[in-house]
Design a protein around this motif. Structure first.
Motif, PDB file in Angstrom:
ATOM      1  N   ASN A   1       0.797  -1.235   0.000  1.00 15.69           N
ATOM      2  CA  ASN A   1       0.000   0.000   0.000  1.00 15.69           C
ATOM      3  C   ASN A   1       0.823   1.277   0.000  1.00 15.69           C
ATOM      4  OD1 ASN A   1       0.990  -0.119   2.705  1.00 15.69           O
ATOM      5  ND2 ASN A   1      -0.623   1.315   3.278  1.00 15.69           N
ATOM      6  N   THR A   2       2.151   1.174   0.158  1.00 15.51           N
ATOM      7  CA  THR A   2       2.970   2.352   0.461  1.00 15.51           C
ATOM      8  C   THR A   2       3.857   2.744  -0.715  1.00 15.51           C
ATOM      9  OG1 THR A   2       3.065   1.567   2.751  1.00 15.51           O
ATOM     10  CG2 THR A   2       4.598   3.329   2.146  1.00 15.51           C
ATOM     11  N   SER A   3       3.949   4.061  -0.945  1.00 16.85           N
ATOM     12  CA  SER A   3       4.850   4.584  -1.962  1.00 16.85           C
ATOM     13  C   SER A   3       5.441   5.883  -1.436  1.00 16.85           C
ATOM     14  CB  SER A   3       4.076   4.849  -3.251  1.00 16.85           C
ATOM     15  OG  SER A   3       4.927   5.402  -4.225  1.00 16.85           O
ATOM     16  N   ASN A   4       6.767   5.987  -1.489  1.00 16.81           N
ATOM     17  CA  ASN A   4       7.432   7.194  -1.000  1.00 16.81           C
ATOM     18  C   ASN A   4       8.220   7.783  -2.157  1.00 16.81           C
ATOM     19  OD1 ASN A   4       9.293   9.022   0.355  1.00 16.81           O
ATOM     20  ND2 ASN A   4       8.606   8.042   2.247  1.00 16.81           N
ATOM     21  N   ILE A   5       7.884   9.006  -2.532  1.00 22.88           N
ATOM     22  CA  ILE A   5       8.433   9.582  -3.761  1.00 22.88           C
ATOM     23  C   ILE A   5       9.084  10.932  -3.485  1.00 22.88           C
ATOM     24  CG2 ILE A   5       7.823  10.459  -6.076  1.00 22.88           C
ATOM     25  CD1 ILE A   5       5.734   8.284  -6.234  1.00 22.88           C
ATOM     26  N   ALA A   6      10.281  11.106  -4.081  1.00 18.58           N
ATOM     27  CA  ALA A   6      10.991  12.386  -3.980  1.00 18.58           C
ATOM     28  C   ALA A   6      10.647  13.248  -5.174  1.00 18.58           C
ATOM     29  CB  ALA A   6      12.498  12.129  -3.935  1.00 18.58           C
ATOM     30  N   PHE A   7      10.263  14.498  -4.894  1.00 27.21           N
ATOM     31  CA  PHE A   7       9.985  15.488  -5.927  1.00 27.21           C
ATOM     32  C   PHE A   7      11.094  16.523  -5.853  1.00 27.21           C
ATOM     33  CE2 PHE A   7       6.000  13.505  -4.779  1.00 27.21           C
ATOM     34  CZ  PHE A   7       5.346  13.320  -5.996  1.00 27.21           C
ATOM     35  N   ASP A   8      12.125  16.343  -6.670  1.00 23.39           N
ATOM     36  CA  ASP A   8      13.271  17.251  -6.582  1.00 23.39           C
ATOM     37  C   ASP A   8      12.855  18.680  -6.910  1.00 23.39           C
ATOM     38  OD1 ASP A   8      14.776  15.127  -5.854  1.00 23.39           O
ATOM     39  OD2 ASP A   8      15.828  14.900  -7.775  1.00 23.39           O
TER      40      ASP A   8
END
Ligand SMILES: *Cc1c(COP(=O)(O)O)cnc(C)c1O
Length: 389
Positions: free
Chosen positions: A296-303
């Protein structure tokens, strides 16, 4: 006050209480409000329901009901496991844990250090995984307990519990795991895992905030953290929170039934969301590995963005997500989990966790995917209608 519709993608922070759980709890506020320790029938009649709830949560993790100690939260369960290991083995003054645990462990470890104990916070690799050789080498003759979580709340990364438990057993050291993020997502069996202690929190599985449990293997030495009226067979003083424990029991039954949905439908929604974000919004990357993680989990970097800005603009659209950063003395500190994985402070501060749950729909994900790109573009200084450019 007009109620804006809520698009909730923060299920690792807390979950909606299931209507079935509310229904199970209600009689214990309105009619059956006696104290289970009382000698008369009115109190005593709730003992049976407490027993049933204990059987249900035990079934969720493959434990014997007698191995369950109800607590007030996941934090209390974690603190109790470490406290107990140090009190029952007074000659052992070392605790081995990781740098990516929930603050319930990190802060308790720091507290133990101030009290003169030695605490090792194992580092992790860039994908969030752990080096098992290093773990084994870090166990010392005076290690009282190893505490390594099962699933990371920020990235969803899974640690290989069975292997860690096998190492601990071969070294004769107690093993505790914070499994708060796992129910309803993975099958749980304490005997297959081989853990001595395991923590859960009800509000992460569609029951109310304010109740949790610590599984204590019957062979493991245990010392109570709260001393009082001898409840929980002397293992946790304090009158049992009967309605919440009953709700926890009902939620445990529902969690067992939702594992399939989490691993097919929710996993599919998460994967589509993540794939679309990564492929349509430039300068984005996933934090953590793709495979060994919760569905269920997603961790995303938005530079080039600050997570706080993303949160604020998503919030205006009724979308709830979270950043791992913690507000310390007025300034935003980057997430200790992402920092431990080697992210630069700037990238960590531009990271967002999306955590889905059984109440999310494909239409809600579509809404998020429509709202997010212009917000990122706007924060990066492009005109709002420039899409992901
Ligand atoms: C939420 C959470 C906790 C804390 O549980 P509370 O019941 O809020 O104290 C501990 N560990 C993990 C991994 C969590 O996600």
């Amino acid at each position: 006050m007009s109620q804006q519709r809520i698009y909730y993608f923060d299920n690792n922070a807390t979950t909606r209480v299931a209507p079935e759980v509310v229904a199970a709890m209600t009689p214990f506020f309105t009619e059956l409000w006696g104290n289970p320790s009382s000698a008369y029938q009115f109190g005593n009649q709730v003992v049976k329901q407490l027993d049933e709830a204990r059987e249900k949560v035990a079934a969720l993790i493959g434990a014997d009901p007698r191995e369950i100690v109800f607590t007030s939260c996941g934090t209390e369960a974690n603190n109790t496991a470490l406290h107990s290991a140090l009190v029952t083995q007074p000659g052992k003054r070392h605790v081995l844990t990781t740098a990516v645990e929930h603050s319930a462990n990190i802060k308790y470890g720091e507290y133990l250090r101030r009290r003169g104990y030695e605490v090792t916070f194992l580092p992790v690799e860039s994908d969030g995984s752990i080096d098992l050789h290093l773990l084994e080498k870090s166990i010392r003759p005076d290690t009282a307990i190893v505490s390594v979580m099962w699933a990371n709340n920020e990235t969803g990364a899974l640690f290989p519990l069975e292997e860690i438990a096998a190492i601990c057993r071969s070294r004769g050291v107690l093993y505790h795991t914070d499994a708060v993020q796992v129910p309803g997502k993975l099958k749980m069996d304490v005997d297959e895992l081989g853990v001595d202690f395991l923590s859960l929190s009800a509000h992460k599985l569609h029951a109310p905030k304010g109740v949790g449990l610590l599984y204590c293997r019957y062979t493991a030495p245990f010392h109570s953290h709260l001393i009082g009226g001898g409840q929980e067979k002397g293992r946790r003083g304090g009158t049992e929170n009967v309605p919440y424990i009953v709700g926890f029991g009902r939620a445990a039954e529902l969690a067992m039934a939702s594992i399939d949905d989490e691993n097919t439908r929710i996993r599919g929604l998460r994967d589509r969301m993540e794939r679309t974000i990564l492929s349509t919004i430039p300068h984005t990357s996933r934090n953590g590995g793709r495979d060994a993680r919760l569905p269920n989990t997603s961790n995303i970097a938005f530079d080039g963005c600050e997570a706080e800005g993303i949160l604020l603009l998503l919030d205006r659209a009724g979308i709830c997500v979270s950043s791992g950063s913690a507000c310390t003395t007025g300034s935003m500190a980057p997430s200790h989990v992402l920092t431990a994985m080697g992210l630069t402070p700037a990238r960590a501060k531009g990271s967002i966790r999306f955590s889905l749950g059984i109440y999310n729909t494909a239409e809600e994900v579509d809404y998020l995917l429509e709202k997010l790109p212009p917000i990122i573009a706007r924060l990066r200084g492009a005109p709002a209608d420039a899409g992901g450019a």
